[in-house]
Design a protein around this motif. Sequence first.
Motif, PDB file in Angstrom:
ATOM      1  N   THR A 103       0.809  -1.119   0.069  1.00 37.51           N
ATOM      2  CA  THR A 103       0.106   0.034  -0.035  1.00 37.51           C
ATOM      3  C   THR A 103       0.911   1.367  -0.068  1.00 37.51           C
ATOM      4  O   THR A 103       0.668   2.324  -0.614  1.00 37.51           O
ATOM      5  N   PHE A 104       1.926   1.118   0.745  1.00 40.78           N
ATOM      6  CA  PHE A 104       2.841   2.394   0.797  1.00 40.78           C
ATOM      7  C   PHE A 104       3.310   2.491  -0.384  1.00 40.78           C
ATOM      8  O   PHE A 104       3.447   3.733  -0.983  1.00 40.78           O
ATOM      9  N   ARG A 105       3.772   1.531  -1.270  1.00 39.73           N
ATOM     10  CA  ARG A 105       4.414   1.914  -2.464  1.00 39.73           C
ATOM     11  C   ARG A 105       3.383   2.392  -3.614  1.00 39.73           C
ATOM     12  O   ARG A 105       3.403   3.351  -4.358  1.00 39.73           O
ATOM     13  N   ALA A 106       2.121   1.863  -3.356  1.00 42.45           N
ATOM     14  CA  ALA A 106       1.086   2.421  -4.276  1.00 42.45           C
ATOM     15  C   ALA A 106       0.733   3.903  -4.063  1.00 42.45           C
ATOM     16  O   ALA A 106       0.344   4.357  -4.956  1.00 42.45           O
ATOM     17  N   GLU A 107       0.732   4.462  -2.634  1.00 42.19           N
ATOM     18  CA  GLU A 107       0.509   5.846  -2.349  1.00 42.19           C
ATOM     19  C   GLU A 107       1.608   6.579  -2.862  1.00 42.19           C
ATOM     20  O   GLU A 107       1.184   7.605  -3.390  1.00 42.19           O
ATOM     21  N   LEU A 108       2.857   5.974  -2.957  1.00 43.43           N
ATOM     22  CA  LEU A 108       3.929   6.705  -3.632  1.00 43.43           C
ATOM     23  C   LEU A 108       3.699   6.766  -5.242  1.00 43.43           C
ATOM     24  O   LEU A 108       3.833   7.790  -5.760  1.00 43.43           O
ATOM     25  N   GLU A 109       3.427   5.783  -5.832  1.00 40.75           N
ATOM     26  CA  GLU A 109       3.207   5.580  -7.331  1.00 40.75           C
ATOM     27  C   GLU A 109       1.989   6.590  -7.765  1.00 40.75           C
ATOM     28  O   GLU A 109       2.088   7.149  -8.750  1.00 40.75           O
ATOM     29  N   SER A 110       1.319   6.760  -6.708  1.00 34.76           N
ATOM     30  CA  SER A 110      -0.069   7.353  -7.460  1.00 34.76           C
ATOM     31  C   SER A 110       0.315   8.903  -7.273  1.00 34.76           C
ATOM     32  O   SER A 110      -0.696   9.567  -7.734  1.00 34.76           O
ATOM     33  N   ASP A 111       1.151   9.200  -6.497  1.00 38.55           N
ATOM     34  CA  ASP A 111       1.531  10.715  -6.608  1.00 38.55           C
ATOM     35  C   ASP A 111       2.494  11.342  -7.679  1.00 38.55           C
ATOM     36  O   ASP A 111       3.624  11.201  -7.868  1.00 38.55           O
ATOM     37  N   ALA A 112       1.597  11.980  -8.419  1.00 40.39           N
ATOM     38  CA  ALA A 112       2.309  12.271  -9.791  1.00 40.39           C
ATOM     39  C   ALA A 112       3.543  13.404  -9.600  1.00 40.39           C
ATOM     40  O   ALA A 112       4.268  13.594 -10.550  1.00 40.39           O
ATOM     41  N   SER A 113       3.159  14.045  -8.651  1.00 41.76           N
ATOM     42  CA  SER A 113       4.533  15.066  -8.395  1.00 41.76           C
ATOM     43  C   SER A 113       5.825  14.842  -8.091  1.00 41.76           C
ATOM     44  O   SER A 113       6.626  15.383  -8.347  1.00 41.76           O
ATOM     45  N   LEU A 114       5.731  13.416  -7.672  1.00 39.81           N
ATOM     46  CA  LEU A 114       7.104  12.918  -7.401  1.00 39.81           C
ATOM     47  C   LEU A 114       7.977  12.466  -8.607  1.00 39.81           C
ATOM     48  O   LEU A 114       9.145  12.325  -8.583  1.00 39.81           O
ATOM     49  N   SER A 115       7.312  12.253  -9.805  1.00 42.68           N
ATOM     50  CA  SER A 115       7.927  11.936 -10.933  1.00 42.68           C
ATOM     51  C   SER A 115       8.759  13.179 -11.322  1.00 42.68           C
ATOM     52  O   SER A 115      10.070  13.163 -11.900  1.00 42.68           O
TER      53      SER A 115
ATOM     54  N   ALA B  91       5.735  -2.775  14.392  1.00 41.28           N
ATOM     55  CA  ALA B  91       6.063  -1.445  13.973  1.00 41.28           C
ATOM     56  C   ALA B  91       7.622  -1.424  13.568  1.00 41.28           C
ATOM     57  O   ALA B  91       7.703  -0.347  12.950  1.00 41.28           O
ATOM     58  N   LYS B  92       8.410  -2.393  14.146  1.00 41.15           N
ATOM     59  CA  LYS B  92       9.930  -2.058  13.503  1.00 41.15           C
ATOM     60  C   LYS B  92       9.848  -2.197  12.063  1.00 41.15           C
ATOM     61  O   LYS B  92      10.503  -1.595  11.399  1.00 41.15           O
ATOM     62  N   GLN B  93       9.330  -3.227  11.699  1.00 39.75           N
ATOM     63  CA  GLN B  93       9.349  -3.510  10.138  1.00 39.75           C
ATOM     64  C   GLN B  93       8.640  -2.681   9.396  1.00 39.75           C
ATOM     65  O   GLN B  93       9.269  -2.212   8.472  1.00 39.75           O
ATOM     66  N   GLU B  94       7.586  -1.801  10.113  1.00 39.71           N
ATOM     67  CA  GLU B  94       6.861  -0.830   9.411  1.00 39.71           C
ATOM     68  C   GLU B  94       7.794   0.501   9.088  1.00 39.71           C
ATOM     69  O   GLU B  94       8.090   0.840   8.190  1.00 39.71           O
ATOM     70  N   VAL B  95       8.332   0.510  10.486  1.00 38.20           N
ATOM     71  CA  VAL B  95       9.397   1.979  10.394  1.00 38.20           C
ATOM     72  C   VAL B  95      10.688   1.763   9.460  1.00 38.20           C
ATOM     73  O   VAL B  95      10.926   2.576   8.437  1.00 38.20           O
ATOM     74  N   LEU B  96      11.148   0.588   9.410  1.00 38.54           N
ATOM     75  CA  LEU B  96      12.299   0.252   8.564  1.00 38.54           C
ATOM     76  C   LEU B  96      12.133   0.131   7.280  1.00 38.54           C
ATOM     77  O   LEU B  96      12.632   0.620   6.264  1.00 38.54           O
ATOM     78  N   GLY B  97      10.964  -0.325   7.034  1.00 39.75           N
ATOM     79  CA  GLY B  97      10.427  -0.648   5.546  1.00 39.75           C
ATOM     80  C   GLY B  97      10.178   0.696   4.800  1.00 39.75           C
ATOM     81  O   GLY B  97      10.625   1.042   3.870  1.00 39.75           O
ATOM     82  N   THR B  98       9.435   1.600   5.616  1.00 36.61           N
ATOM     83  CA  THR B  98       9.146   2.941   5.173  1.00 36.61           C
ATOM     84  C   THR B  98      10.512   3.705   4.940  1.00 36.61           C
ATOM     85  O   THR B  98      10.622   4.425   3.801  1.00 36.61           O
ATOM     86  N   VAL B  99      11.500   3.799   5.748  1.00 40.25           N
ATOM     87  CA  VAL B  99      12.707   4.395   5.642  1.00 40.25           C
ATOM     88  C   VAL B  99      13.496   3.740   4.248  1.00 40.25           C
ATOM     89  O   VAL B  99      13.849   4.365   3.308  1.00 40.25           O
ATOM     90  N   ALA B 100      13.531   2.385   4.179  1.00 38.05           N
ATOM     91  CA  ALA B 100      14.204   1.751   2.987  1.00 38.05           C
ATOM     92  C   ALA B 100      13.421   2.186   1.527  1.00 38.05           C
ATOM     93  O   ALA B 100      14.194   2.566   0.785  1.00 38.05           O
ATOM     94  N   VAL B 101      12.110   2.085   1.550  1.00 36.30           N
ATOM     95  CA  VAL B 101      11.505   2.433   0.460  1.00 36.30           C
ATOM     96  C   VAL B 101      11.776   3.726  -0.090  1.00 36.30           C
ATOM     97  O   VAL B 101      11.859   4.224  -1.273  1.00 36.30           O
ATOM     98  N   LEU B 102      11.803   4.629   1.016  1.00 32.68           N
ATOM     99  CA  LEU B 102      11.905   6.237   0.495  1.00 32.68           C
ATOM    100  C   LEU B 102      13.466   6.294   0.171  1.00 32.68           C
ATOM    101  O   LEU B 102      13.668   7.194  -1.127  1.00 32.68           O
ATOM    102  N   LEU B 103      14.284   5.840   0.718  1.00 33.00           N
ATOM    103  CA  LEU B 103      15.883   6.264   0.528  1.00 33.00           C
ATOM    104  C   LEU B 103      16.288   5.430  -0.882  1.00 33.00           C
ATOM    105  O   LEU B 103      17.234   6.038  -1.526  1.00 33.00           O
ATOM    106  N   LEU B 104      15.759   4.269  -0.891  1.00 28.56           N
ATOM    107  CA  LEU B 104      16.285   3.563  -2.090  1.00 28.56           C
ATOM    108  C   LEU B 104      15.592   3.831  -3.451  1.00 28.56           C
ATOM    109  O   LEU B 104      16.201   3.871  -4.511  1.00 28.56           O
TER     110      LEU B 104
END
Length: 541
Positions: free
Chosen positions: A186-198, A479-492
């Motif tokens: 869902t987090f990836r889909a939220e980011l993908e749907s935000d056209a301004s990020l492209s 919660a730990k996997q959510e936090v680390l996953g969030t950080v990883a998706v954004l930075l990578l």
Amino acid sequence: MATDSYTLLSALGTLLLGLVVTVILVCGYTYLVTLTRFQINARKHPNSSAKTQLAHSPPLVPYFIPGLGSTITFSNQNIGAYWKWLQCQAARYRQDAFAIILAGVHTNFIFSEAGISAVFKSRQLSREKLDQQLGMNVLGMSKEDSVKAFPYDVAEKEKSSVARIYSEHLLSSSAVNALTSKFMETFRAELESDASLSEGVEVDLYDFLWKKVFVSSTTAQCGSTLLEMFPDFSTDYQVWEDSLLGLLFGTPRLFARSAYAARDASVKKLEAWLEAGYSKPLKDGEDPEWEPNFGAKVMRKRHDYYHQQELSIHGQAGFDLIALGGIISNATPASGWLLLHILSPTSPSDFRSRIMDELESSRKNDGSLDIPSLIRLPLLNSAFHELLRLYVDLLVVRQVDSSVALGGHYVKQGEQVMAPTWMTHRNPAFFENPEVFDPERFLTRDAETGKIGFSIAGLGGKYFPFGGGHYMCPGRMFAKQEVLGTVAVLLLNFDIDFVGYTGQGSGKHGFPGIKKGYAGNQVVRIEGDMRVRIKKRISGM
């Protein structure tokens, strides 16, 4: 006529003066008596944890107002201010526990390592009555529903049913992995749907993050239907979340209209969501890990428990509100603090590059994340635990069911025990330079191989960001996997460049500070923000 009016006013003035003098005398007498007792007890029993001493009651902090005690000073919303004052008194009087009168209740603050460990193990302490208070004040439950939701005078099998649900459907590896997978999807889909990020856009990082994570976490936990029915659910939820402790302490509705309105609106929406979901039951034999109406399996098992306990639909909605808050209210600011430190120009110059090297090693060939690898990365995990050490203001609260000694501290039946993380997490005797964010604090090096790892082993009663004992936070693994996953998706997957700080940050060089709130906020909220330019990488996602 004028003489009579003058006489009446004079009498009223005399009466008022008498009342003021009486109040001053009563408060002054109360303070002198409590101060004298405090000085005697504090000097008679220094360092309660000393093995050569018998257990004794923590010295009671002096106060002015009978009944109210230290309630006003404890309610200081400059987070950490009261704990810093208490730390000074602890050093001055060589104490590792104090007592205060808090809203009429004799409350023992225990911050010795042995005392906190004993709190987590003791069978003479419980939390059900406090949970019932939470049910009524924070969740808007009736007294009848709160007793059913948080039972204490029932058979052991019933009493532990929520714990069993969490053990099987929130703490097990399969449950955590299923939740994480749906969150990441869902987090990836939220980011993908935000056209301004492209194209690239400037955003306030935490504000941007909070919205994306809220949708992703809510969907993973409760399904997609809730936000489809109520796209504005986050508006009332955020007001309720910020007001949670004020509601818990029983702030009158007159002084917290918006908090009560947000609570009631959130519960009403959850009622409608529950009724809609119950009208579409799963087919016999179906038991998926996730489905759109009620989300993760743990939520459906909770709903079975509600029916077992015969909760009203209103009580069920309140119980689901705290379940949702238990994840979002902590994982989201934790993700924010970690990203702020990684991206800040005030952090060590190689911190971000070292984090990036670790994250790259957890990326699979198809670009997805290897979660088992991610949660073992040494520096990332050390930084994660460091943010919990520095930014968690948790109060482990227990009621004393029968008098007991807790590591040298004697507490009596009917009293209350609190173990504050702030007093141990920022204790210089436990952690060097405790006010400084040190991402390497929990790194270790194998003496034989030289391999770098991380560890929080052996910290016992010094470090407990998730609480401890029977009531330890059941959502900690997710919660730990959510936090680390969030950080990883954004930075990578995104180029993120620092622009500047915004808002009223009170940290060094404008770095965001801690938002005002009552003690016991768990992961403290962020005051101020970081302006960044974020753009999706062509090879990303």
